[in-house]
Design a protein around this motif. Structure first.
Motif, PDB file in Angstrom:
ATOM      1  N   ASP A 192       1.862 -32.082   9.503  1.00 47.17           N
ATOM      2  CA  ASP A 192       1.327 -32.763  10.678  1.00 47.17           C
ATOM      3  C   ASP A 192       1.268 -31.813  11.879  1.00 47.17           C
ATOM      4  OD1 ASP A 192       0.648 -34.531  12.703  1.00 47.17           O
ATOM      5  OD2 ASP A 192       2.666 -35.388  12.866  1.00 47.17           O
ATOM      6  N   TYR A 214       3.701 -34.149   5.841  1.00 45.33           N
ATOM      7  CA  TYR A 214       5.097 -33.903   6.187  1.00 45.33           C
ATOM      8  C   TYR A 214       5.194 -33.317   7.594  1.00 45.33           C
ATOM      9  CZ  TYR A 214       5.492 -34.412   1.136  1.00 45.33           C
ATOM     10  OH  TYR A 214       5.404 -34.877  -0.144  1.00 45.33           O
ATOM     11  N   SER A 215       6.368 -33.392   8.175  1.00 50.00           N
ATOM     12  CA  SER A 215       6.548 -32.931   9.552  1.00 50.00           C
ATOM     13  C   SER A 215       6.720 -31.424   9.627  1.00 50.00           C
ATOM     14  CB  SER A 215       7.775 -33.607  10.176  1.00 50.00           C
ATOM     15  OG  SER A 215       8.961 -33.065   9.621  1.00 50.00           O
ATOM     16  N   GLU A 217       8.779 -29.948  11.456  1.00 46.18           N
ATOM     17  CA  GLU A 217      10.220 -29.691  11.537  1.00 46.18           C
ATOM     18  C   GLU A 217      10.820 -29.460  10.153  1.00 46.18           C
ATOM     19  OE1 GLU A 217       9.069 -31.800  15.250  1.00 46.18           O
ATOM     20  OE2 GLU A 217       8.671 -32.134  13.120  1.00 46.18           O
ATOM     21  N   HIS A 291       2.983 -31.364  16.977  1.00 46.35           N
ATOM     22  CA  HIS A 291       2.389 -32.303  16.027  1.00 46.35           C
ATOM     23  C   HIS A 291       0.889 -32.470  16.250  1.00 46.35           C
ATOM     24  CE1 HIS A 291       6.698 -33.438  16.488  1.00 46.35           C
ATOM     25  NE2 HIS A 291       6.628 -33.337  15.169  1.00 46.35           N
ATOM     26  N   GLY A 296       3.290 -37.320  10.471  1.00 45.95           N
ATOM     27  CA  GLY A 296       4.156 -36.688   9.485  1.00 45.95           C
ATOM     28  C   GLY A 296       5.570 -37.219   9.500  1.00 45.95           C
ATOM     29  N   ARG A 297       6.173 -37.326  10.684  1.00 44.63           N
ATOM     30  CA  ARG A 297       7.544 -37.827  10.781  1.00 44.63           C
ATOM     31  C   ARG A 297       7.630 -39.276  10.319  1.00 44.63           C
ATOM     32  NH1 ARG A 297      10.029 -35.829  16.591  1.00 44.63           N
ATOM     33  NH2 ARG A 297      11.191 -34.047  15.809  1.00 44.63           N
ATOM     34  N   THR A 300       7.061 -39.615   6.561  1.00 42.50           N
ATOM     35  CA  THR A 300       8.223 -39.137   5.819  1.00 42.50           C
ATOM     36  C   THR A 300       9.332 -40.169   5.857  1.00 42.50           C
ATOM     37  OG1 THR A 300       7.710 -36.809   6.242  1.00 42.50           O
ATOM     38  CG2 THR A 300       9.987 -37.324   5.696  1.00 42.50           C
TER      39      THR A 300
END
Length: 329
Positions: A192, A214-215, A217, A291, A296-297, A300
């Protein structure tokens, strides 16, 4: 030496994975050198990094296609902090389109940034690390470096090249008997970031993030772990790991699956898009962001919740079977 004492150079640090990675090291108290074309976005990223206790930052606007500029980046990092413990090659661009439709100038630009930019970064980093006797070079590739896609030919080519670069460098260091220098490659799945909005596009269709997303991070955490426990290659994202495994066992099947998924979910069937060079030749304006708005976060978290619920349900069912015995007993 703990990460609090590390000096980390991150290219492509103005947004996405690079920015998340810079913040992840800053969170550990590392000195972070942020490089990209956009000074305004780098300053914003450095401000976010500086909020973490013990973190130190240095902003160095850098065009990774300029070998001298990259050498200057390494020189400034050493002048400011005395050494380079980690170099993360991450700066990358993309161009979508049928093979025949992508202008050659855009094709070359993607390869110049994504391949020669990494070559310039690796040369600058290894020169310093050889003098020190230690260091970790981390190249951010992609799962399309294992299974290429239609519509993003230069990007897929570049990420295959990044994997090849990592492999050849590891072998060279080995035959030379060099110890203390690690070369690692990271293959993220769909992440993301603003990458997709900024790509050149000649498909006539809006580019969207191909699920699952997916993130950034998550990638950043993988990069930090590599410094502590180096590995040759790491795939980020369960879907990416499954695809890479499939590519090893049944490459033809993996190609067909990627082709279908890309055409079905990577390019919108509802929204058209005008032809654009994206940010290939002129960087985006503004302060940048980690982002890209693809969730993404959130996605997930939803996947983890679903998996946890499924496991809990299975545990309850198993408990009932253990209590009452198997059906028909």
């Amino acid at each position: 030496m703990g990460l609090r004492d590390h000096v980390v150079v991150v290219t492509g640090a103005s947004s996405g994975i690079g920015r998340a990675t810079a913040e992840a090291f800053a969170r550990k108290g590392s000195a972070v050198v942020l490089a990209a074309r956009r000074e305004e976005a780098l300053e914003a990223a450095a401000h976010a990094c500086a909020k973490h206790r013990g973190a130190r930052t240095l902003v160095v606007p850098t065009d990774m296609t300029d070998a001298k500029a990259v050498e200057d980046l390494a020189r400034r990092a050493v002048q400011e902090f005395g050494r380079i413990d980690v170099w993360v090659n991450n700066a990358a661009v993309n161009a979508f389109g049928r093979f025949e439709d992508v202008p050659l100038e855009d094709f070359r630009k993607v390869l110049d940034v994504n391949v020669m930019g990494y070559v310039h970064g690796a040369r600058a980093a290894l020169r310093v690390m050889r003098e020190q006797g230690t260091g970790t070079l981390i190249n951010i590739a992609s799962i399309v470096g294992a299974v290429a896609q239609p519509y993003s030919h230069p990007y897929g080519m570049s990420k295959h090249a990044v994997r090849g670069l990592g492999s050849s460098l590891r072998q060279q260091l080995r035959v030379e008997g060099v110890k203390g220098i690690e070369v690692c490659t990271v293959l993220p799945a769909t992440i993301d970031t603003p990458h997709f909005q900024q790509a050149a596009n000649y498909t006539g269709r809006k580019v969207v993030a191909m699920p699952p997303v997916y993130s950034p991070e998550r990638v950043a955490r993988a990069v930090v772990r590599l410094v502590r426990r180096p590995r040759r290659e790491v795939v980020v994202g369960p879907a990416g790991r499954a695809l890479v495994r499939q590519s090893r066992m049944a490459p033809g099947l993996a190609e067909r699956a990627m082709a279908r998924q890309t055409d079905k979910t990577h390019l919108s069937h509802d929204e058209e898009a005008p032809a654009t060079h994206g940010t290939l030749h002129v960087p985006a304006e503004g302060e940048g962001s980690v982002h890209g708005g693809w969730g993404g976060r959130r996605r997930t978290a939803l996947r983890r919740t679903a998996v946890a619920a499924a496991l809990a349900g299975a545990a309850v069912a198993a408990g009932r079977r253990a209590t009452h015995g198997p059906a028909g007993a």
